[in-house]
Write a protein that holds these residues in place. Structure first.
Motif, PDB file in Angstrom:
ATOM      1  N   ARG A   1      35.619  41.949  35.212  1.00  0.00           N
ATOM      2  CA  ARG A   1      36.929  41.989  35.876  1.00  0.00           C
ATOM      3  C   ARG A   1      37.010  43.095  36.923  1.00  0.00           C
ATOM      4  NH1 ARG A   1      40.836  42.557  31.054  1.00  0.00           N
ATOM      5  NH2 ARG A   1      42.503  41.987  32.510  1.00  0.00           N
ATOM      6  N   SER A   2      35.980  43.932  36.982  1.00  0.00           N
ATOM      7  CA  SER A   2      35.994  44.968  38.029  1.00  0.00           C
ATOM      8  C   SER A   2      35.676  44.360  39.400  1.00  0.00           C
ATOM      9  CB  SER A   2      35.007  46.093  37.682  1.00  0.00           C
ATOM     10  OG  SER A   2      33.725  45.541  37.592  1.00  0.00           O
ATOM     11  N   ALA A   3      35.184  43.101  39.396  1.00  0.00           N
ATOM     12  CA  ALA A   3      34.860  42.454  40.678  1.00  0.00           C
ATOM     13  C   ALA A   3      36.138  42.140  41.444  1.00  0.00           C
ATOM     14  CB  ALA A   3      34.086  41.156  40.408  1.00  0.00           C
ATOM     15  N   ASP A   4      35.998  42.121  42.763  1.00  0.00           N
ATOM     16  CA  ASP A   4      37.105  41.707  43.616  1.00  0.00           C
ATOM     17  C   ASP A   4      36.612  40.550  44.484  1.00  0.00           C
ATOM     18  OD1 ASP A   4      39.465  41.523  44.937  1.00  0.00           O
ATOM     19  OD2 ASP A   4      39.295  43.412  46.039  1.00  0.00           O
TER      20      ASP A   4
ATOM     21  N   SER B   1      41.988  35.718  35.019  1.00  0.00           N
ATOM     22  CA  SER B   1      43.314  36.351  35.067  1.00  0.00           C
ATOM     23  C   SER B   1      43.469  37.341  33.910  1.00  0.00           C
ATOM     24  CB  SER B   1      44.406  35.281  34.972  1.00  0.00           C
ATOM     25  OG  SER B   1      44.405  34.718  33.668  1.00  0.00           O
ATOM     26  N   GLY B   2      44.432  38.242  34.056  1.00  0.00           N
ATOM     27  CA  GLY B   2      44.743  39.169  32.970  1.00  0.00           C
ATOM     28  C   GLY B   2      45.310  38.422  31.778  1.00  0.00           C
ATOM     29  N   LEU B   3      46.047  37.347  32.038  1.00  0.00           N
ATOM     30  CA  LEU B   3      46.612  36.573  30.927  1.00  0.00           C
ATOM     31  C   LEU B   3      45.501  35.962  30.083  1.00  0.00           C
ATOM     32  CD1 LEU B   3      49.651  34.791  32.590  1.00  0.00           C
ATOM     33  CD2 LEU B   3      49.749  36.064  30.441  1.00  0.00           C
ATOM     34  N   ASP B   4      44.498  35.370  30.752  1.00  0.00           N
ATOM     35  CA  ASP B   4      43.407  34.763  29.987  1.00  0.00           C
ATOM     36  C   ASP B   4      42.579  35.844  29.275  1.00  0.00           C
ATOM     37  OD1 ASP B   4      43.986  32.103  30.287  1.00  0.00           O
ATOM     38  OD2 ASP B   4      42.864  31.877  32.146  1.00  0.00           O
TER      39      ASP B   4
ATOM     40  N   VAL C   1      43.654  43.745  35.839  1.00  0.00           N
ATOM     41  CA  VAL C   1      42.188  43.819  35.800  1.00  0.00           C
ATOM     42  C   VAL C   1      41.656  44.592  34.593  1.00  0.00           C
ATOM     43  CG1 VAL C   1      41.837  43.464  38.262  1.00  0.00           C
ATOM     44  CG2 VAL C   1      42.241  45.787  37.413  1.00  0.00           C
ATOM     45  N   GLY C   2      42.515  45.210  33.833  1.00  0.00           N
ATOM     46  CA  GLY C   2      42.026  45.921  32.652  1.00  0.00           C
ATOM     47  C   GLY C   2      43.205  46.411  31.836  1.00  0.00           C
TER      48      GLY C   2
ATOM     49  N   PHE D   1      40.809  53.119  35.105  1.00  0.00           N
ATOM     50  CA  PHE D   1      41.504  52.831  36.362  1.00  0.00           C
ATOM     51  C   PHE D   1      40.485  52.800  37.510  1.00  0.00           C
ATOM     52  CE2 PHE D   1      43.809  54.344  40.133  1.00  0.00           C
ATOM     53  CZ  PHE D   1      44.816  53.398  40.189  1.00  0.00           C
ATOM     54  N   GLY D   2      39.580  53.788  37.495  1.00  0.00           N
ATOM     55  CA  GLY D   2      38.539  53.839  38.535  1.00  0.00           C
ATOM     56  C   GLY D   2      37.530  52.708  38.367  1.00  0.00           C
ATOM     57  N   GLN D   3      37.059  52.521  37.129  1.00  0.00           N
ATOM     58  CA  GLN D   3      36.026  51.492  36.886  1.00  0.00           C
ATOM     59  C   GLN D   3      36.485  50.101  37.310  1.00  0.00           C
ATOM     60  OE1 GLN D   3      35.363  51.793  32.657  1.00  0.00           O
ATOM     61  NE2 GLN D   3      34.239  53.723  32.860  1.00  0.00           N
ATOM     62  N   TYR D   4      37.745  49.793  37.068  1.00  0.00           N
ATOM     63  CA  TYR D   4      38.250  48.440  37.359  1.00  0.00           C
ATOM     64  C   TYR D   4      38.779  48.300  38.788  1.00  0.00           C
ATOM     65  CZ  TYR D   4      37.749  47.112  32.478  1.00  0.00           C
ATOM     66  OH  TYR D   4      37.232  46.812  31.238  1.00  0.00           O
ATOM     67  N   GLY D   5      38.695  49.368  39.557  1.00  0.00           N
ATOM     68  CA  GLY D   5      39.178  49.300  40.943  1.00  0.00           C
ATOM     69  C   GLY D   5      40.646  48.906  41.005  1.00  0.00           C
ATOM     70  N   ALA D   6      41.452  49.493  40.111  1.00  0.00           N
ATOM     71  CA  ALA D   6      42.878  49.146  40.082  1.00  0.00           C
ATOM     72  C   ALA D   6      43.630  49.899  41.182  1.00  0.00           C
ATOM     73  CB  ALA D   6      43.451  49.478  38.706  1.00  0.00           C
TER      74      ALA D   6
END
Ligand code: BJ8
Length: 426
Positions: A224-227, A232-235, A306-307, A361-366
């Motif tokens: 999920r860190s990919a852009d 989805s966050g729901l799934d 994303v996380g 936060f950093g790892q997931y690129g939020a």
């Protein structure tokens, strides 16, 4: 549901009429929240099936297993080691408590100012609508927050099989010793109730099964860190929720299949939202089935989650138990190490939780953090204030949402989330 499960539910003592109403509501919510999403991974079909059979096939499996002499252990917290349950050939099920159901009955026992999660645990039992509660040979409560601790005293009168696991409050060596002793006593209790001895071999197998399940989920979460984000966050939340009650081996296979599919998506830069969509990181209280309110609002407002630093997120699965233990004692020590490193807000002080939020936060690129708390949950509400102050000082966009299980504040939350998404875009 493929089969008529009513005779089974009757045998379990469920109130069929009220149970029908619950299933209908959850089914509708599921359809609206999950089936309306676009570009879902094909592998989510397994989870749609699991959810369609959540009170059917899985319960039948539990009841069949019980007939063969296996024990079902229900629990409410990620500090209850599934490894130990598996080591006596038991089955661990998380008791979800994620819906506002029979709160009027719960409030006969509890103050109105009790968090929704605790009230739901009472409501599900009092209204006789949860086949997981009724299937459990033993339910494990834990001394975590004051609300749970005191509520379990009352719950013991309603659920005689309730067993209480004591937990330390501080991350000290003495605290770890206390947790280890509690796990030793819990292991003995499991042996006594199952009539099975925990051996190095059975415990090793339990550790391996649970680690495999965690590693599969960790694979999905890392992707999920990919852009653009491939799921989805729901799934992702649904995977985290099903984590607690599905058969662990079958679950692991299904999650690894999704991870394979998501790896392909990431390679092809295929996402569930367009490239560059605002990315939200969630922290706070657990979101038990069917509590999908806040993630649903976020993801229908143009952002993607994303996380999550939640118990239905990385607190539940990220850490593995060291598999190199040789004896049962040695393995219980390693299990203790693993669980002692979970950073729930019931611990004081709890600085690693903030650090972990920063790291993730950093790892997931939020782009921003939404801290989600349940009303009257003092540990997370109080800790959330300090976390928000620190993150804001560092310039991280931060929104705090304090809510309950009702739908009454949905539009108000939506307005705040939309404004927050605009702020993140800037
Ligand atoms: S490890 S978060 S599952 S205790 S929301 S009942 S804390 S007043 S659920 Fe929890 Fe274990 Fe911690 Fe996780 Fe109390 Fe707060 Fe209610 Fe809560």
């Amino acid at each position: 549901m493929a089969e008529d499960y009513r005779p089974m539910w009757t045998e379990q003592g469920l109130d069929l009429e009220t149970h029908d109403a619950l299933l209908e509501t959850v089914g509708e919510m599921y359809g609206k929240t999950f089936m309306s999403q676009k570009n879902r991974p094909d592998g989510m079909a397994y989870f749609d099936f699991v959810m369609s059979e959540v009170h059917g096939l899985r319960i039948k499996e539990l009841m069949d297993a019980k007939k063969q002499g296996r024990k079902v252990i229900g629990s409410f917290c990620v500090y209850v080691p599934e490894e130990l349950v598996l080591s006596v050939d038991g089955i661990s099920v998380g008791l979800c408590a994620g819906a506002e159901f029979a709160f009027d009955q719960a409030e006969k026992y509890l103050p109105r100012t009790t968090c929704s999660l605790i009230k739901a645990a009472f409501g599900f039992k009092l209204a006789r609508v949860c086949p997981y509660v009724e299937a459990s040979n033993m339910i494990v409560g834990e001394n975590t927050c004051d609300g749970k601790k005191k509520a379990y005293e009352i719950m013991k009168g309603i659920i005689p099989s309730l067993y209480i696991l004591d937990l330390p409050q501080m991350k000290s060596e003495e605290g770890k010793d206390l947790l280890r002793m509690e796990y030793v006593v819990f292991a003995k209790k499991l042996e006594q109730m199952s009539g099975k001895k925990i051996t190095a071999e059975s415990l090793r197998k339990g550790i391996e099964i649970v680690n495999a399940k965690r590693m599969a989920v960790n694979r999905v979460m890392a992707l999920r860190s990919a852009d653009p984000a491939p799921i989805s966050g729901l799934d992702a939340l649904l995977i985290n929720q099903v984590f607690f009650y599905d058969d662990p081996v079958r679950f692991t296979e299904s999650v690894n299949k999704i991870a394979d599919e998501l790896e392909e998506r990431v390679k092809k830069k295929q996402g569930v939202v367009p490239d560059g969509a605002p990315r939200v990181f969630l922290s706070g209280c657990p979101m038990a089935v069917p509590n999908w309110k806040v993630p649903g609002i976020i993801e229908t407002s143009g952002a993607i989650i994303v996380g999550e630093e939640l118990c239905t997120g990385e607190r539940g699965h990220q850490l593995l138990t060291d598999e190199s233990g040789k004896t049962v004692d040695d393995m219980i020590n390693r299990i203790t190490d693993r669980y002692f490193d979970i950073h729930c807000a019931v611990f004081t002080p709890n600085p690693r939780r903030l650090e972990r939020i920063r790291e993730m936060f950093g790892q997931y690129g939020a782009h921003g953090v939404i801290d989600y708390t349940l009303q009257y949950c003092q540990p997370y509400q109080i800790e959330g204030g300090a976390i928000a102050d620190d993150l804001k000082k560092e310039g991280t966009p931060m929104l705090r949402i304090d809510t309950d299980y009702s739908a009454g504040d949905t539009e108000q939350i939506r307005t705040r989330v939309q404004a927050f998404i605009e702020q993140m875009k800037k």
